[in-house]
Design an enzyme around this catalytic site. Structure first.
Site, mmCIF file in Angstrom:
data_model
loop_
_atom_site.group_PDB
_atom_site.id
_atom_site.type_symbol
_atom_site.label_atom_id
_atom_site.label_comp_id
_atom_site.label_asym_id
_atom_site.label_seq_id
_atom_site.Cartn_x
_atom_site.Cartn_y
_atom_site.Cartn_z
ATOM 1 N N LEU A 45 34.773 36.269 31.672
ATOM 2 C CA LEU A 45 35.147 36.879 30.292
ATOM 3 C C LEU A 45 35.248 35.565 29.302
ATOM 4 C CD1 LEU A 45 38.540 38.542 31.882
ATOM 5 C CD2 LEU A 45 36.264 39.690 30.939
ATOM 6 N N SER A 101 43.480 32.315 46.734
ATOM 7 C CA SER A 101 44.405 31.885 45.837
ATOM 8 C C SER A 101 44.478 32.862 44.847
ATOM 9 C CB SER A 101 44.094 30.646 45.204
ATOM 10 O OG SER A 101 43.543 29.578 46.099
ATOM 11 N N HIS A 159 41.113 34.619 43.910
ATOM 12 C CA HIS A 159 39.704 33.992 44.334
ATOM 13 C C HIS A 159 39.720 33.482 45.922
ATOM 14 C CE1 HIS A 159 36.332 31.377 43.405
ATOM 15 N NE2 HIS A 159 36.966 30.555 44.288
ATOM 16 N N THR A 206 42.794 31.449 32.954
ATOM 17 C CA THR A 206 42.568 30.573 31.732
ATOM 18 C C THR A 206 41.545 30.370 31.238
ATOM 19 O OG1 THR A 206 42.799 28.471 33.088
ATOM 20 C CG2 THR A 206 44.968 29.246 32.296
ATOM 21 N N ASP A 216 38.326 29.938 37.142
ATOM 22 C CA ASP A 216 39.008 29.308 38.580
ATOM 23 C C ASP A 216 39.890 28.144 38.413
ATOM 24 O OD1 ASP A 216 37.678 31.910 39.587
ATOM 25 O OD2 ASP A 216 35.951 30.637 40.103
ATOM 26 N N ASN A 274 44.164 36.258 38.579
ATOM 27 C CA ASN A 274 42.904 36.528 39.407
ATOM 28 C C ASN A 274 43.257 36.219 40.916
ATOM 29 O OD1 ASN A 274 39.810 37.003 39.767
ATOM 30 N ND2 ASN A 274 39.821 34.532 39.814
ATOM 31 N N ASN A 298 40.908 45.223 47.387
ATOM 32 C CA ASN A 298 42.253 44.631 47.027
ATOM 33 C C ASN A 298 42.791 45.409 45.965
ATOM 34 O OD1 ASN A 298 42.722 41.474 47.817
ATOM 35 N ND2 ASN A 298 40.626 41.452 47.271
HETATM 36 C C1 GAR Z 1 37.698 39.262 47.057
HETATM 37 O O1 GAR Z 1 37.465 38.543 48.116
HETATM 38 C C2 GAR Z 1 38.067 38.404 46.024
HETATM 39 O O2 GAR Z 1 38.518 37.190 46.343
HETATM 40 C C3 GAR Z 1 36.628 38.000 45.574
HETATM 41 O O3 GAR Z 1 35.632 39.108 45.639
HETATM 42 C C4 GAR Z 1 36.242 39.930 46.629
HETATM 43 C C5 GAR Z 1 36.404 41.473 46.173
HETATM 44 O O4 GAR Z 1 36.776 42.188 47.407
HETATM 45 N N1 GAR Z 1 36.758 37.582 44.193
HETATM 46 C C6 GAR Z 1 35.696 36.762 43.445
HETATM 47 O O5 GAR Z 1 34.771 36.130 44.368
HETATM 48 C C7 GAR Z 1 36.060 36.252 42.196
HETATM 49 N N2 GAR Z 1 35.083 35.279 41.739
HETATM 50 P P1 GAR Z 1 37.314 43.667 47.182
HETATM 51 O O6 GAR Z 1 36.491 44.256 45.896
HETATM 52 O O7 GAR Z 1 37.232 44.241 48.348
HETATM 53 O O8 GAR Z 1 38.980 43.748 46.571
#
Ligand code: GAR
Length: 209
Positions: free
Chosen positions: A92, A135, A108, A140, A144, A106, A14
């Site tokens: 956090l 999402s 999620h 906040t 999530d 964020n 991401n």
């Molecule tokens: C993503 O799928 C993101 O939505 C998730 O971690 C992955 C990171 O992938 N985030 C969470 O689960 C947050 N609680 P990436 O390191 O390849 O971007």
């Protein structure tokens, strides 16, 4: 130009998508990347793109407040306009979240409010969901639960696996996260009265639709 700071813990795909859509494509620049994991591949991606990358080590002895104090110092040095949690797998403290409320988003991997927390793909399959997704929301203090800005849906197939579903969701994440960062950088996105607003319109529970 909007100064974007990205917090990561892992692969950073991401982060890559955000970097790939930065100036001159959109009015933001990624000014830094912070990881709580030394071996996060996202740190390699940041360096390859010539972006300052920092590892803020977790000391198992210290309290969350103490870690977050050191994290805050690292954040403040970069003077970000927007902080993006992109696979940052650490909760956090309320204090840090409040300090950046309205300026922290964020991504999620679920259609919030469904499946907060971990193992979202597994849980979506087990629950027999026919739709799943990702999402982007303002952060906040409640995990999530901040106002959703944008969601993307994917189908869940009968013979799906966690890996296939995760891949399908990831692809969508790489589209919606940079788009939301762009909206913010363009000054179109705000958080006000506990809601996300785009172009002075309050967004619904599923964000922009
Ligand atoms: C993503 O799928 C993101 O939505 C998730 O971690 C992955 C990171 O992938 N985030 C969470 O689960 C947050 N609680 P990436 O390191 O390849 O971007």
């Amino acid at each position: 130009v909007c100064r974007v700071l990205v917090l990561i813990s892992g692969n950073g795909s991401n982060l890559q998508a955000i970097m790939d859509q930065a100036l001159p494509k959109a009015p933001y620049q990624v000014v830094g990347v912070i990881s709580n994991k030394a071996d996060a591949y996202g740190l390699v991606r940041a360096r390859a793109a010539g972006i300052a990358s920092h590892y803020v080590m977790v000391n198992p002895e210290e309290s969350r407040a103490d870690y977050d104090l050191r994290l805050s110092e690292a954040i403040e040095q970069l003077q970000p306009d927007l902080i993006v949690l992109a696979g940052f797998m650490r909760i956090l403290s309320d204090e840090l979240v409040k300090a950046y409320q309205g300026r922290m988003i964020n991504i999620h991997p679920s259609l919030l409010p469904k499946f907060t927390g971990l193992h979202t793909h597994q849980r979506a399959i087990e629950a027999g969901e026919q739709e799943h997704g990702a999402s982007v929301h303002f952060v906040t203090p409640t995990l999530d639960a901040g106002p959703v800005i944008l969601q993307a849906k994917v189908p869940v197939f009968d013979d799906d696996t966690v890996e296939l579903l995760a891949e399908r969701v990831h692809e969508q994440e790489h589209a919606i996260l940079p788009l939301v960062v762009k909206w913010f950088a363009e000054g179109r996105l705000k958080m006000l009265d506990g809601k996300a607003w785009l172009d002075n319109q309050p967004l619904g529970a599923a964000g922009y639709a």
